[in-house]
Design a protein around this motif. Structure first.
Motif, PDB file in Angstrom:
ATOM      1  N   VAL A   4       1.607  -4.644 -10.607  1.00 60.64           N
ATOM      2  CA  VAL A   4       2.621  -6.015 -10.149  1.00 60.64           C
ATOM      3  C   VAL A   4       2.055  -6.139  -8.970  1.00 60.64           C
ATOM      4  CG1 VAL A   4       4.912  -6.648  -9.609  1.00 60.64           C
ATOM      5  CG2 VAL A   4       4.562  -4.767 -11.225  1.00 60.64           C
ATOM      6  N   THR A   5       1.663  -7.403  -8.821  1.00 65.42           N
ATOM      7  CA  THR A   5       0.912  -8.100  -7.347  1.00 65.42           C
ATOM      8  C   THR A   5       1.005  -9.409  -7.118  1.00 65.42           C
ATOM      9  OG1 THR A   5      -1.126  -8.469  -6.577  1.00 65.42           O
ATOM     10  CG2 THR A   5      -1.267  -8.379  -8.822  1.00 65.42           C
ATOM     11  N   GLU A   6       0.964  -9.724  -5.914  1.00 62.04           N
ATOM     12  CA  GLU A   6       1.141 -11.095  -5.383  1.00 62.04           C
ATOM     13  C   GLU A   6      -0.027 -11.811  -5.769  1.00 62.04           C
ATOM     14  OE1 GLU A   6       3.677 -12.737  -3.487  1.00 62.04           O
ATOM     15  OE2 GLU A   6       4.627 -10.928  -2.607  1.00 62.04           O
TER      16      GLU A   6
ATOM     17  N   GLN B 272       4.194 -10.927  -8.901  1.00 59.95           N
ATOM     18  CA  GLN B 272       5.340 -10.303  -8.202  1.00 59.95           C
ATOM     19  C   GLN B 272       6.419 -11.414  -8.273  1.00 59.95           C
ATOM     20  OE1 GLN B 272       5.446  -7.573  -6.188  1.00 59.95           O
ATOM     21  NE2 GLN B 272       7.549  -8.003  -6.282  1.00 59.95           N
TER      22      GLN B 272
ATOM     23  N   LEU C 101      13.008  -5.631 -10.557  1.00 63.52           N
ATOM     24  CA  LEU C 101      12.107  -5.157  -9.452  1.00 63.52           C
ATOM     25  C   LEU C 101      12.040  -3.625  -9.669  1.00 63.52           C
ATOM     26  CD1 LEU C 101      12.723  -7.178  -6.351  1.00 63.52           C
ATOM     27  CD2 LEU C 101      10.856  -7.372  -7.805  1.00 63.52           C
TER      28      LEU C 101
ATOM     29  N   SER D  61       8.903  -1.732 -11.014  1.00 64.87           N
ATOM     30  CA  SER D  61       7.951  -0.714 -10.070  1.00 64.87           C
ATOM     31  C   SER D  61       8.107   0.745 -10.963  1.00 64.87           C
ATOM     32  CB  SER D  61       8.901  -0.433  -8.876  1.00 64.87           C
ATOM     33  OG  SER D  61       9.858   0.566  -9.161  1.00 64.87           O
TER      34      SER D  61
END
Ligand code: TXA
Ligand code: MG
Length: 330
Positions: free
Chosen positions: A242-244, A310, A321, A325
């Motif tokens: 999970v990433t920006e 994200q 979220l 995670s």
């Protein structure tokens, strides 16, 4: 052989339900839709039947199971004390996607509570779940209908992909509305503790039930009062990130020659060919409703890496979220 019987999700009547209830009464296992995810049901009062659930899922015996009821009067049989906060939450949200942990009675078998002093109760709102419990005439112990630590199922096809041949019957009532598991609240603490965030938020508990609940710790390494809230849970087999910087990550993984699925928002650039591109809704509830279906889709496609853009922070996104995670924790 696992049989599949279709049921009308709005007005479930007739043969399929009575057959499923009969299977449950004689100690068998029936997967059924709820408003959150599909459950794998067994007669909660039969230790042998509940043991078969652990067996089919490959679930550790230390992880207790939620007991599903169709009638509020069952609370008094299954608990030795029903805290005021539990009553207020039940009044506001049952039937619905909320599970309440309270001190157990002797009627709840040890295998259900994992030998603990509490029992988790939920009255589901889905017409199929409610009708099935009613027809069985006993409370139904039901974890999510997936192999232990896998992604929870939101369709009958997901259930079969994990449990075909291991259970007696699946009632197919279509896709689940909420798409993520119920909010689990420990009412033995004062204030009550949210052990697992879910469709009903802390804000909802306060505004609808006048209960101020606090978030439980899910930090790795800390002891858990909800054993199922283990760090790695609800997880796909593929490496999940999970990433920006999702666009760059998709690009990098592709350059390395890996097969990639990308759960992206519509506003983000389309990936090049060869990437399994799965567009996610901008609304948190809509996102939750399709999240597991998308993860199952990526798993079925056999990708090596799942890159997830994200989502925003903010209290509406707490449950999503939390699941992301867990899915992405190595
Ligand atoms: O939405 C749901 O809750 C679905 C549907 C089928 O109702 N069920 C579900 O069950 O998600 P399961 O077993 O996958 O997750 C139940 C969670 C686990 O984290 C478990 O450890 C926790 O609830 N739990 C069960 N009994 C408990 C207890 N007595 N005390 C604390 N946590 C408990
Ligand atoms: Mg589960």
């Amino acid at each position: 052989m696992t049989r599949v019987l279709e049921v009308d999700p709005v007005a479930p009547l007739g043969a399929a339900l009575s057959e499923a209830a009969e299977v449950l009464r004689r100690g068998g296992l029936v997967a059924f839709p709820t408003e959150t995810v599909y459950g794998l049901g067994a007669n909660a009062l039969s230790p042998e039947a509940v043991r078969a659930v652990f067996e089919a899922k490959g679930r550790p015996a230390a992880n207790p199971i939620i007991v599903h009821i169709a009638d509020r009067s069952d609370v008094a049989h299954l608990t030795s004390r029903w805290p005021d906060a539990a009553e207020r939450i039940a009044q506001a949200f049952w039937p619905g996607p909320v599970t309440l942990v309270a001190p157990r009675s002797a009627l709840a078998p040890d295998v259900v509570t994992a030998g603990g002093e509490t029992v988790a109760l939920r009255m589901p709102a889905h017409p199929v779940a409610a009708a099935l419990i009613g027809a069985a005439g006993v409370p139904i112990a039901a974890p999510s209908a997936n192999r232990s630590a896998g992604i929870s199922p939101t369709t009958a096809a997901h259930v079969l992909s994990h449990l075909a041949g291991r259970i007696d019957l699946v009632l197919d009532g279509g896709a689940c509305a909420a798409g993520i598991e119920s909010t689990v609240i420990d009412t033995t603490t004062d204030p009550p503790t949210i052990l697992r965030p879910g469709p009903v938020s802390a804000e909802d508990l306060w505004s609808e039930a006048g209960v101020r609940a606090v978030a439980g710790s899910t930090a790795p390494g800390e002891p858990h009062r909800s054993p199922g809230a283990m760090a790695r849970h609800y997880a796909p087999n593929a490496l999940t990130v999970v990433t920006e910087a999702s666009e760059d990550r998709v690009h990098d993984e592709t350059l390395q020659g890996r097969s990639v699925a990308w759960l992206r928002f519509a506003r983000e650039a389309e990936p090049g060919p060869g990437v399994l591109s799965l567009t996610m809704p901008d609304d948190a509830n809509a996102y939750a409703a399709v999240l597991y279906a998308r993860l199952h889709q990526a798993e079925a496609a056999g990708v090596e890496v799942i890159v997830i853009s994200q989502p925003p922070s903010g209290s509406h996104w707490t449950a999503v979220l939390d699941r992301l995670s867990r899915a992405s924790r190595a």
